[in-house]
Motif scaffolding. Structure first.
Motif, PDB file in Angstrom:
ATOM      1  N   PHE A 189       0.848  -1.191   0.000  1.00 47.36           N
ATOM      2  CA  PHE A 189       0.000   0.000   0.000  1.00 47.36           C
ATOM      3  C   PHE A 189       0.884   1.241   0.000  1.00 47.36           C
ATOM      4  O   PHE A 189       1.933   1.261   0.644  1.00 47.36           O
ATOM      5  N   ALA A 190       0.444   2.265  -0.723  1.00 47.77           N
ATOM      6  CA  ALA A 190       1.216   3.505  -0.783  1.00 47.77           C
ATOM      7  C   ALA A 190       0.262   4.690  -0.650  1.00 47.77           C
ATOM      8  O   ALA A 190      -0.080   5.333  -1.628  1.00 47.77           O
ATOM      9  N   PRO A 191      -0.184   4.968   0.575  1.00 44.91           N
ATOM     10  CA  PRO A 191      -1.127   6.064   0.765  1.00 44.91           C
ATOM     11  C   PRO A 191      -0.470   7.414   0.493  1.00 44.91           C
ATOM     12  O   PRO A 191       0.725   7.578   0.739  1.00 44.91           O
ATOM     13  N   GLY A 192      -1.269   8.368   0.000  1.00 42.62           N
ATOM     14  CA  GLY A 192      -0.698   9.667  -0.329  1.00 42.62           C
ATOM     15  C   GLY A 192      -1.429  10.843   0.288  1.00 42.62           C
ATOM     16  O   GLY A 192      -0.936  11.960   0.230  1.00 42.62           O
ATOM     17  N   ASN A 193      -2.586  10.606   0.876  1.00 40.95           N
ATOM     18  CA  ASN A 193      -3.292  11.725   1.519  1.00 40.95           C
ATOM     19  C   ASN A 193      -3.720  11.293   2.923  1.00 40.95           C
ATOM     20  O   ASN A 193      -3.626  10.113   3.272  1.00 40.95           O
ATOM     21  N   PRO A 194      -4.174  12.235   3.751  1.00 36.68           N
ATOM     22  CA  PRO A 194      -4.436  11.901   5.157  1.00 36.68           C
ATOM     23  C   PRO A 194      -5.402  10.723   5.348  1.00 36.68           C
ATOM     24  O   PRO A 194      -5.107   9.805   6.114  1.00 36.68           O
ATOM     25  N   ALA A 195      -6.520  10.733   4.650  1.00 37.41           N
ATOM     26  CA  ALA A 195      -7.504   9.660   4.861  1.00 37.41           C
ATOM     27  C   ALA A 195      -6.913   8.313   4.448  1.00 37.41           C
ATOM     28  O   ALA A 195      -7.101   7.303   5.133  1.00 37.41           O
ATOM     29  N   ASP A 196      -6.178   8.304   3.342  1.00 40.72           N
ATOM     30  CA  ASP A 196      -5.603   7.030   2.898  1.00 40.72           C
ATOM     31  C   ASP A 196      -4.527   6.524   3.855  1.00 40.72           C
ATOM     32  O   ASP A 196      -4.377   5.312   4.028  1.00 40.72           O
ATOM     33  N   CYS A 197      -3.770   7.452   4.458  1.00 40.95           N
ATOM     34  CA  CYS A 197      -2.784   7.015   5.464  1.00 40.95           C
ATOM     35  C   CYS A 197      -3.492   6.193   6.531  1.00 40.95           C
ATOM     36  O   CYS A 197      -3.049   5.109   6.909  1.00 40.95           O
ATOM     37  N   PHE A 198      -4.609   6.709   7.001  1.00 46.27           N
ATOM     38  CA  PHE A 198      -5.362   6.023   8.048  1.00 46.27           C
ATOM     39  C   PHE A 198      -5.953   4.700   7.543  1.00 46.27           C
ATOM     40  O   PHE A 198      -5.712   3.634   8.121  1.00 46.27           O
ATOM     41  N   TYR A 199      -6.692   4.774   6.451  1.00 46.22           N
ATOM     42  CA  TYR A 199      -7.414   3.578   6.003  1.00 46.22           C
ATOM     43  C   TYR A 199      -6.499   2.500   5.415  1.00 46.22           C
ATOM     44  O   TYR A 199      -6.767   1.310   5.578  1.00 46.22           O
ATOM     45  N   MET A 200      -5.438   2.910   4.728  1.00 48.60           N
ATOM     46  CA  MET A 200      -4.519   1.908   4.168  1.00 48.60           C
ATOM     47  C   MET A 200      -3.750   1.203   5.288  1.00 48.60           C
ATOM     48  O   MET A 200      -3.508   0.005   5.233  1.00 48.60           O
ATOM     49  N   ALA A 201      -3.339   1.979   6.302  1.00 50.61           N
ATOM     50  CA  ALA A 201      -2.616   1.362   7.421  1.00 50.61           C
ATOM     51  C   ALA A 201      -3.532   0.355   8.120  1.00 50.61           C
ATOM     52  O   ALA A 201      -3.121  -0.767   8.439  1.00 50.61           O
ATOM     53  N   GLN A 202      -4.783   0.747   8.310  1.00 47.90           N
ATOM     54  CA  GLN A 202      -5.744  -0.158   8.947  1.00 47.90           C
ATOM     55  C   GLN A 202      -5.914  -1.420   8.096  1.00 47.90           C
ATOM     56  O   GLN A 202      -5.865  -2.537   8.596  1.00 47.90           O
ATOM     57  N   LYS A 203      -6.071  -1.206   6.816  1.00 46.14           N
ATOM     58  CA  LYS A 203      -6.310  -2.339   5.914  1.00 46.14           C
ATOM     59  C   LYS A 203      -5.090  -3.269   5.849  1.00 46.14           C
ATOM     60  O   LYS A 203      -5.235  -4.489   5.724  1.00 46.14           O
ATOM     61  N   CYS A 259       0.298   8.615 -10.845  1.00 50.42           N
ATOM     62  CA  CYS A 259       1.165   8.772  -9.674  1.00 50.42           C
ATOM     63  C   CYS A 259       0.826   7.718  -8.635  1.00 50.42           C
ATOM     64  O   CYS A 259      -0.192   7.028  -8.731  1.00 50.42           O
ATOM     65  N   TRP A 260       1.699   7.594  -7.655  1.00 47.45           N
ATOM     66  CA  TRP A 260       1.464   6.668  -6.534  1.00 47.45           C
ATOM     67  C   TRP A 260       1.994   7.308  -5.263  1.00 47.45           C
ATOM     68  O   TRP A 260       2.956   8.083  -5.299  1.00 47.45           O
ATOM     69  N   GLY A 261       1.333   7.007  -4.154  1.00 44.51           N
ATOM     70  CA  GLY A 261       1.824   7.466  -2.859  1.00 44.51           C
ATOM     71  C   GLY A 261       1.794   8.979  -2.692  1.00 44.51           C
ATOM     72  O   GLY A 261       0.876   9.659  -3.153  1.00 44.51           O
ATOM     73  N   SER A 262       2.850   9.483  -2.079  1.00 45.65           N
ATOM     74  CA  SER A 262       2.857  10.837  -1.507  1.00 45.65           C
ATOM     75  C   SER A 262       2.744  11.974  -2.507  1.00 45.65           C
ATOM     76  O   SER A 262       2.587  13.118  -2.111  1.00 45.65           O
ATOM     77  N   THR A 263       2.846  11.703  -3.804  1.00 43.20           N
ATOM     78  CA  THR A 263       2.818  12.806  -4.771  1.00 43.20           C
ATOM     79  C   THR A 263       1.396  13.228  -5.129  1.00 43.20           C
ATOM     80  O   THR A 263       1.217  14.214  -5.844  1.00 43.20           O
ATOM     81  N   VAL A 264       0.393  12.499  -4.653  1.00 42.51           N
ATOM     82  CA  VAL A 264      -0.967  12.726  -5.156  1.00 42.51           C
ATOM     83  C   VAL A 264      -1.491  14.134  -4.913  1.00 42.51           C
ATOM     84  O   VAL A 264      -2.073  14.750  -5.807  1.00 42.51           O
ATOM     85  N   GLU A 265      -1.279  14.667  -3.713  1.00 39.03           N
ATOM     86  CA  GLU A 265      -1.847  15.987  -3.420  1.00 39.03           C
ATOM     87  C   GLU A 265      -1.167  17.062  -4.273  1.00 39.03           C
ATOM     88  O   GLU A 265      -1.804  18.014  -4.712  1.00 39.03           O
ATOM     89  N   TYR A 299      -4.402   7.969  -9.471  1.00 38.22           N
ATOM     90  CA  TYR A 299      -3.599   7.847  -8.232  1.00 38.22           C
ATOM     91  C   TYR A 299      -3.705   6.417  -7.686  1.00 38.22           C
ATOM     92  O   TYR A 299      -4.786   5.932  -7.369  1.00 38.22           O
ATOM     93  N   PHE A 300      -2.559   5.761  -7.567  1.00 41.19           N
ATOM     94  CA  PHE A 300      -2.509   4.403  -7.016  1.00 41.19           C
ATOM     95  C   PHE A 300      -2.154   4.457  -5.541  1.00 41.19           C
ATOM     96  O   PHE A 300      -1.090   4.943  -5.182  1.00 41.19           O
ATOM     97  N   LYS A 301      -3.050   3.932  -4.709  1.00 38.71           N
ATOM     98  CA  LYS A 301      -2.759   3.853  -3.275  1.00 38.71           C
ATOM     99  C   LYS A 301      -2.391   2.420  -2.901  1.00 38.71           C
ATOM    100  O   LYS A 301      -1.947   2.155  -1.800  1.00 38.71           O
ATOM    101  N   GLN A 302      -2.636   1.498  -3.822  1.00 38.68           N
ATOM    102  CA  GLN A 302      -2.083   0.147  -3.687  1.00 38.68           C
ATOM    103  C   GLN A 302      -1.260  -0.098  -4.946  1.00 38.68           C
ATOM    104  O   GLN A 302      -1.783  -0.015  -6.061  1.00 38.68           O
ATOM    105  N   VAL A 303       0.017  -0.396  -4.766  1.00 41.45           N
ATOM    106  CA  VAL A 303       0.902  -0.540  -5.928  1.00 41.45           C
ATOM    107  C   VAL A 303       1.222  -1.999  -6.248  1.00 41.45           C
ATOM    108  O   VAL A 303       1.814  -2.295  -7.280  1.00 41.45           O
ATOM    109  N   PHE A 304       0.818  -2.899  -5.350  1.00 39.16           N
ATOM    110  CA  PHE A 304       0.928  -4.319  -5.651  1.00 39.16           C
ATOM    111  C   PHE A 304      -0.010  -5.122  -4.763  1.00 39.16           C
ATOM    112  O   PHE A 304      -0.057  -4.867  -3.583  1.00 39.16           O
ATOM    113  N   PRO A 305      -0.740  -6.108  -5.289  1.00 36.18           N
ATOM    114  CA  PRO A 305      -0.938  -6.309  -6.728  1.00 36.18           C
ATOM    115  C   PRO A 305      -1.788  -5.189  -7.300  1.00 36.18           C
ATOM    116  O   PRO A 305      -2.588  -4.591  -6.578  1.00 36.18           O
TER     117      PRO A 305
END
Lengths: 285, 563
Positions: B331-345, B470-476, B494-500
């Motif tokens: 997972f490669a979250p790039g914005n605040p909400a994705d940081c939270f939800y991707m880490a949880q997931k 883009c992926w991860g932190s560059t999205v904003e 914007y990819f917040k999951q880069v694999f698979p």
């Protein structure tokens, strides 16, 4: 003698006459006598012939990486303090590859037993020098003989105030069993440096060599750290028995915040953290 | 009269230890309390004292959650600071500097007598609060908010200190009043901020980890992975998290695995070099089918590289880390909400599929501070653990490759985990058939992981001709660049999951005439991965590897050239 730890139909990979057979038998007897149930036992091992031991007995095990049994064992115990945890492997694994973990684990003092099958040679890779090999022995790598000084695990452990330090020899089943029993019962980190012969690759430290070059330490106060250290660094024959015991050290897992108020295993605790999360989230608003 | 409207970039620069951090903390909290949108990012040197570090504060009418090169108000705290960011000063930059400290410089500046005023109040230490007062005064932030935050921050130090700091703030507002004769700032306050959090990327990931049920962390401190580690350490008591600083990264990952094997939800946090040491452990997690979450906060390499700076160059490492073949998710979250939800997931996927799962962040993301929407009643984690019976098989072959996971001490069965190839009981085997079956079982889990993959997010018109990827932190940053471009034919994927990669990836790419990958690395690692997985080639790319994040204004200019 039959043990509740016996299992049938297992293909054993040890050489006939290997000291590991004796260690397995003696460990099972010690556990039987201590009435530890197999369901509550966790064996953690690294890689090597010694590290295969948990495969040959009843119980749960985590057979991990070469040199890395101790960190896994410490953490498993921290996550479920009710388990009896024994980390065991050979001398190359525990004292060589895992040397840093050996030091750090002594510092932590988790309530685990650490059995090191010390045959002073690398067996599974067919006979290279180990950290405890005697100076001068020749191998296919140390072709002119080992010139490094052997590692002294007991002296290091006592120097670091390890809470239980002992040495045993697989050739003496009865005494080894007693030492193991005390090590397992000790609350805190217990090191048992367990000498045994490698019949295939160590032609120097043979069964007879161990017979001739060991003795039981007598008239020794195991609470006396200075005396223990003096014994550990004494040149010549290797002393067997309990060198040092310190019941005054707190154990690692009981000092973790996660185990202070609640002793139940982590996996049994509630998954619902929403009230606490809500409070934490609000603290950022 | 110089006018700044809706979006103001303020940059403070000074030596390490000069208190920029204090100003950032105080000012951010007051801005947020006063209802201004705020985003801060920082660049700093790998040293404890001296050098030149800078922090950018973007204060805006609408959220602007990214770094930009433009400096509207520049506050160099010493002469080196002025030189450090000289290349970013333009004719429209307003420079505020203390003449007694900075001396003569070749740009016009407004004198802010920090040191003299601080000494009058009681010591040089107050100059940071005076500077804070100046910044907030420029925005005419109500002084009551300033007083409130100062009281909260300094009440433990005694009434005199609080009084002096308030006096320092007042002086700052007075100085700002003089500057406002020449400068006009128009930024609207935003009522929604009273419901938002002021929080760093690292803490957002940490919150997500707690929401994901994380209760064990062992790590070795390494910038920029330490922020996440410190967050869990800070909250260990309240959330009953076992926290241990390992003797090295090898111990850290092996501890995480030992804990997880015994039933904990464990994580490690590190950066590239530390992660390199963990690679054998990653493979062990896969072989023993032990869940683990690995947070890799990227910084530029190779080797020690630029320890405190940013890059997206460890995707290849994380993608291929560990010997042998096994399933993983990244997972490669790039914005605040994705940081939270991707880490949880990440914790759920790791537990469900019993395999290593990665969260790939970077220095820019973890160190940035956002005004983030809060998270209401997160989903309660499902525990994928079963009570065993005497017939239990740890590695039972199942149609989806997932064997029920027992833990030692829970039930009548034995949980035998092995890094050697093993049979269903967990015992070592060298049988060709068993090896084949066991390997296929493990790899089968990738299907399940793929089924749960997160679709990339399309930002902009669905009828695009040009697609920025883009992926991860560059999205904003790229979102803002897209706004600057203001071109209805261009969208951002914007990819917040880069694999698979989500199966719809090809569909998105095929629709575009031009595909431009924007990555914070030299070789286009994600571009290569997408090509390998989809066979679709990019038509262009923008890459950056100088240790700094992309800036919205600059990247928009570059995109204009190639689109």
């Amino acid at each position: 003698m039959a043990s509740i730890y016996d299992i049938q139909g297992i293909d054993n990979a040890w050489c006939p006459g290997c000291g590991n057979h004796a260690i397995l038998g003696v460990l099972k007897s010690a556990l039987d006598e201590l009435k530890i149930s197999p369901e509550n036992l966790l064996m953690v091992s690294g890689i090597g012939q010694a590290a295969k031991l948990p495969q040959y007995m009843k119980g749960s095990y985590f057979n991990g990486l070469h040199g890395r049994a101790l960190p896994a064992a410490v953490a498993a115990k921290a996550s479920n303090i009710g388990l009896t945890v024994i980390a065991e492997s050979g001398d190359g694994d525990m004292y060589g590859e895992g040397g840093n973990h050996f030091l750090a684990t002594i510092r932590r003092n988790p309530d685990i037993t650490n059995i090191v099958h010390n045959n002073m040679i690398y067996g599974l890779t067919k006979g290279q020098a180990s950290p405890t090999s005697s100076e001068g022995i020749k191998t296919n790598i140390q072709v002119d003989g080992v010139f490094e000084h052997p590692f002294n695990p007991l002296a290091v452990a006592i120097a670091m105030n390890a809470s239980f330090v002992a040495r045993a020899f697989s050739g003496d089943l009865e005494q080894t069993k007693e030492i193991l029993k005390q090590a397992i019962q000790h609350k805190g980190y217990a090191l048992v440096d367990l000498l045994h012969p490698c019949v295939s690759f160590n032609k120097f430290n043979t069964f007879q060599w161990f017979k001739d070059n060991t003795y039981y330490i007598e008239n020794h106060d195991i609470s006396d750290r200075n005396a223990a250290f003096a014994l550990a660094i004494k040149e010549g024959k290797l002393g067997l028995g309990i060198y040092y015991k310190n019941d005054g050290r707190a154990v690692f897992e009981e000092q973790l915040e996660s185990n202070k108020a609640d002793k139940t295993p982590l996996y049994k605790r509630s998954a619902d953290r929403n009230a606490k999360l809500d409070k934490l989230i609000k603290s950022y608003i | 009269m110089r006018i700044f409207k809706d979006d103001v970039s303020i940059v403070l620069c000074g030596e390490a230890g000069a208190g920029i951090q204090t100003v950032e903390n105080v000012v951010s909290r007051i801005f947020k309390t006063a209802g201004f949108n705020l985003f801060t990012s920082k660049e700093y040197m790998s040293r404890v004292r001296g050098g030149s570090n800078s922090t950018q504060l973007r204060v805006s009418s609408n959220p602007k959650n990214c770094y930009c090169d433009r400096i509207d108000i520049f506050i160099p705290l010493d002469k080196d600071a002025f030189k450090h960011l000289y290349h970013r000063i333009t004719d429209s930059t307003v420079i505020l500097a203390d003449k007694d400290v900075i001396g003569e410089i070749d740009k016009p500046f407004a004198d802010i007598p920090l040191s003299k005023t601080a000494k009058e109040i009681g010591g040089i230490i107050y100059s940071n609060i005076i500077a804070s007062g100046i910044i907030l005064g420029l925005f005419k932030a109500d002084f009551s908010h300033f007083e409130k935050i100062i009281k909260e921050s300094f009440s433990k130090k005694g009434e005199d200190i609080v009084a002096n700091n308030i006096a320092a703030g007042k002086k700052g507002y007075e100085i700002a009043g003089n500057i406002l004769k020449e400068v006009q700032i128009e930024v609207k306050s935003d009522a929604s901020l009273s419901e938002k959090m002021l929080i760093s990327g690292a803490d957002l990931l940490g919150l997500g980890a707690l929401a994901g049920g994380c209760d064990f962390i062992a790590s070795y401190p390494m910038t920029p992975g330490t922020g996440f580690f410190a967050f869990l350490a800070k909250n260990q008591k309240e959330f009953s998290v076992a926290v241990e600083q390992a003797e090295d990264e090898i111990a850290a990952i092996n501890m995480a695995l030992g804990a997880s094997y015994a039933g904990a939800r464990s994580v490690v946090s590190t950066s590239g070099g530390g992660f390199a040491l963990m690679c054998e452990g990653v493979s062990l997690a896969a072989a023993t089918e032990t869940p683990v979450v690995i947070h890799v906060a990227q910084r530029p390499g190779p080797a020690t590289g630029l320890p405190t700076r940013t890059e997206q160059a460890d995707l290849d490492l994380v993608l291929h880390a560990g010997h042998g073949e096994f399933p993983r998710a990244i997972f490669a979250p790039g914005n605040p909400a994705d940081c939270f939800y991707m880490a949880q997931k990440a914790f759920d996927i790791a537990d469900k599929y019993q395999t290593p799962v990665f969260i790939l962040s970077d220095q820019y993301l973890t160190d940035s501070i956002f005004c983030s929407t809060s998270f209401d009643k997160p989903k309660i984690p499902v525990k994928h653990i079963v009570e065993t019976d005497s017939s239990y098989l740890r590695y039972k072959i199942t149609p989806d490759g997932v064997s029920p996971r027992g833990v030692p001490g829970y039930g009548a069965g034995f949980v035998c985990a092995d890094s050697d190839e093993h049979d269903e009981t967990g015992r070592i085997t060298e049988s060709e058939n068993t090896r084949k079956a066991m390997h296929e079982k493990r790899m089968k889990k990738l299907d399940g992981i793929l089924n749960e993959a997160i679709e990339p997010e399309l930002i902009g018109s669905p009828d695009y001709k040009n697609l920025i990827v883009c992926w991860g932190s560059t999205v904003e940053t790229l979102k803002e660049a897209l706004e600057i471009l203001n071109d209805k034919d261009t969208a951002l994927l914007y990819f917040k999951q880069v694999f698979p990669l989500h199966p719809k990836t090809s569909e998105y790419l095929k629709k575009a005439e031009k595909i431009v990958f924007v990555e914070n690395n030299f070789s286009g690692q994600f571009e290569s991965l997408v090509f390998k997985q989809t066979g679709i080639k990019a038509t262009g790319y923008i890459r950056k590897y100088d240790g700094l994040p992309f800036s919205a204004d600059k990247v928009a200019e570059e995109l204009k050239k190639i689109l």
